[in-house]
Design an enzyme around this catalytic site. Structure first.
Site, short mmCIF file in Angstrom:
data_model
loop_
_atom_site.label_atom_id
_atom_site.label_comp_id
_atom_site.label_asym_id
_atom_site.label_seq_id
_atom_site.Cartn_x
_atom_site.Cartn_y
_atom_site.Cartn_z
N TYR A 15 0.83 -1.22 0.00
CA TYR A 15 0.00 0.00 0.00
C TYR A 15 0.86 1.26 0.00
O TYR A 15 0.58 2.22 0.72
CB TYR A 15 -0.95 -0.01 1.21
CG TYR A 15 -2.17 -0.89 0.94
CD1 TYR A 15 -3.28 -0.35 0.31
CD2 TYR A 15 -2.18 -2.23 1.29
CE1 TYR A 15 -4.39 -1.14 0.03
CE2 TYR A 15 -3.27 -3.02 1.01
CZ TYR A 15 -4.38 -2.47 0.38
OH TYR A 15 -5.47 -3.25 0.09
N TYR A 142 -14.52 -4.38 2.90
CA TYR A 142 -13.13 -4.78 2.61
C TYR A 142 -12.89 -6.12 3.29
O TYR A 142 -13.06 -6.24 4.51
CB TYR A 142 -12.12 -3.74 3.12
CG TYR A 142 -10.71 -4.21 2.88
CD1 TYR A 142 -10.11 -4.04 1.63
CD2 TYR A 142 -10.00 -4.89 3.87
CE1 TYR A 142 -8.83 -4.52 1.39
CE2 TYR A 142 -8.71 -5.38 3.62
CZ TYR A 142 -8.14 -5.18 2.38
OH TYR A 142 -6.87 -5.67 2.15
N ASP A 238 -16.93 -11.80 8.99
CA ASP A 238 -15.49 -11.53 8.87
C ASP A 238 -15.08 -10.71 10.10
O ASP A 238 -15.24 -9.49 10.12
CB ASP A 238 -15.22 -10.77 7.57
CG ASP A 238 -13.76 -10.37 7.43
OD1 ASP A 238 -12.98 -10.58 8.39
OD2 ASP A 238 -13.39 -9.84 6.36
N LYS A 267 -5.38 -11.21 12.38
CA LYS A 267 -4.91 -10.01 13.12
C LYS A 267 -4.65 -10.29 14.60
O LYS A 267 -3.61 -10.82 14.95
CB LYS A 267 -5.88 -8.86 12.92
CG LYS A 267 -5.91 -8.37 11.47
CD LYS A 267 -6.55 -7.02 11.33
CE LYS A 267 -6.71 -6.57 9.90
NZ LYS A 267 -5.54 -5.95 9.33
N1 PMP Z 1 -10.98 -8.75 6.53
C1 PMP Z 1 -10.99 -7.58 7.17
C2 PMP Z 1 -12.27 -7.11 7.81
C3 PMP Z 1 -9.83 -6.81 7.24
O1 PMP Z 1 -9.88 -5.63 7.87
C4 PMP Z 1 -8.65 -7.30 6.65
C5 PMP Z 1 -7.34 -6.52 6.71
N2 PMP Z 1 -7.36 -5.22 7.00
C6 PMP Z 1 -8.69 -8.52 5.99
C7 PMP Z 1 -9.86 -9.24 5.97
C8 PMP Z 1 -7.47 -9.08 5.33
O2 PMP Z 1 -6.53 -9.48 6.26
P1 PMP Z 1 -5.00 -9.64 5.85
O3 PMP Z 1 -4.49 -8.25 5.63
O4 PMP Z 1 -4.37 -10.32 7.01
O5 PMP Z 1 -4.96 -10.46 4.60
#
Ligand code: PMP
Length: 424
Positions: A15, A142, A238, A267
């Site tokens: 990014y 996202y 998610d 995360k």
């Molecule tokens: N889902 C959500 C809600 C996220 O916020 C993110 C990452 N910001 C992801 C999936 C993707 O996770 P990663 O960056 O570990 O691939």
């Protein structure tokens, strides 16, 4: 040569427009909510390093557990074999996840946790011999950067170069305050027109993170999940960002009466120690893969599936929730945020202030855009004050680790006020 200079000639950062970006800041250590340069200069990590860190950087309890596990068993093929950390973490997760989650599938990161969730839902219908192949997602969602995760994410600058290759998804309005009815109507029309094609509904429960920390109405989202489940549409929560206390509850799904069929985690899963992903599902999903027919197998796996060191970090992080009473700290931080939010009422530079758990959001006046000019200005201003934030366009937010002190929070708040007061 400095770390930053060595990096700049060979590394490609995520990014980051490498042509115009400033050289990266070299960090050699972390402690609590602080990150340290070689010179000793430090930065307050107000966004938990991309929302990963929960208990503070380089937490000794996590580090020691990881060290011991690395000496005992560092990695193991996870087909045909198992190990204690994988089983123990699964037991612990199923003990805290929303009711109905019964099986744990391991992967590597948030995007793969989402890919696995989507593939589980799509193959569920395939195995049942029903032609349900379409996914519903929320506008501006996202869910990650791999192709499946991008497909279910809102089309944006992030996906622009790939849009023609992404699979078709039905996007409905997110149930943000005031838009609940619209979201419901869009879902109902979709079901009326395409009901029999619909395989799954994926959503970020309560907070759409990357979209600008947009907070939803629990009843509004609950109504969508309820309708989907009535239509047998598989609901995928998610919780990659919202999981592990960020929103004030262990999982944001706890704000809803209706429980998801599938949950994606990453995360905070390892307390921020290392890359890891988990997708859990209900028995209903899992049982659709049990068969004498080998073609009904879930053909998905990664080399580092269920890495024992990552599993150990996950266990140790959950233990810290008990030992350090992390959810009480979430409430402490939320109370500090609330007092500050009250002080901001009516500030001329602000369009809206939102708050849930440790997530405090200041939406500045002006158009909502990831490329809003205030973004770079705010980022630089706070770095200068030794605070790491990463605004999403005109949305400045905090999501600190749970160990952050009240004094450090006060320092961030006074810097925020200073920034806001300087806005035209
Ligand atoms: N889902 C959500 C809600 C996220 O916020 C993110 C990452 N910001 C992801 C999936 C993707 O996770 P990663 O960056 O570990 O691939």
């Amino acid at each position: 040569m400095s770390l930053s200079t060595r990096d700049s000639s060979i590394i490609w950062h995520p990014y980051t427009q490498m042509h115009t970006a400033l050289p990266p800041i070299g960090i050699v250590s972390g402690k609590g909510a602080w990150l340290y340069e070689e010179s000793g200069k430090r930065y307050l990590d107000a966004i938990s390093s991309w929302w990963t860190n929960l208990h503070g950087h380089s937490h000794p309890y996590l580090a020691e557990k990881i060290h011991a596990q690395a000496l005992a068993l560092e990695h193991l093929i996870f087909a045909g074999f198992t190990h204690e950390p994988a089983v123990r973490l699964a037991e612990m997760l199923l003990g805290v996840l929303p009711e109905g989650q019964k099986r744990v599938f391991y992967s590597d990161n948030g995007s793969t946790a989402v890919e696995v969730g989507l593939k589980m839902a799509l193959q569920f219908w395939h195995n049942k011999g029903e032609k349900r192949t379409k996914i519903i997602a929320l506008k501006e969602a996202y869910h990650g950067d791999t192709f499946g995760a991008m497909s279910v994410s809102g089309r944006s600058a992030f996906t622009g170069a790939f849009d023609s290759l992404l699979f078709d998804v039905y996007f409905i309005e997110a149930p943000l305050p005031g838009r609940e009815e619209l979201a419901l109507q869009e879902l109902k029309s979709l079901i009326a027109e395409h009901g029999k094609e619909l395989a799954a509904f994926i959503y970020e429960p309560m907070v759409q993170g990357t979209a600008g920390m947009r907070m939803m109405d629990a009843d509004g989202l609950n109504a969508l999940v309820e309708i989907c489940q009535k239509e047998k549409i598989i609901c995928i929560a998610d919780e990659v960002m919202t999981g592990f206390g960020r929103t004030g509850k262990m999982f944001a799904s706890e704000y809803l009466r209706m429980k998801p069929d599938v949950v994606c985690l990453s995360k905070g899963l390892t307390g921020g120690m290392m890359a890891f992903g988990v997708t859990t599902c209900s028995n209903k999903i899992y049982h659709a893969f049990l068969s004498e027919d080998k073609m009904k197998t879930f053909f998905h796996g990664h080399s580092y599936t269920a890495n024992p060191i990552a599993c150990t970090a996950g266990i140790a992080s959950l233990e810290l929730f008990e030992k350090e009473q992390s959810l009480k700290h979430v409430k402490r931080i939320e109370a500090c945020h609330r007092r500050f939010a009250d002080r901001l009422k009516g500030h001329k530079a602000l369009k809206e202030v939102r708050l849930m758990g440790v997530i405090l959001v200041l939406e500045l006046e002006g158009d909502t855009s990831y490329f809003h000019s205030v973004r770079d200005k705010a980022y630089a201003f706070f770095l200068e004050k030794q605070i790491l934030i990463r605004p999403l366009g005109n949305v400045i937010y905090l999501m600190p680790p749970y160990c952050i002190t009240d004094a450090d929070l006060d320092y961030i708040y006074s810097t925020l006020l200073q920034f806001l007061n300087e806005q035209p």
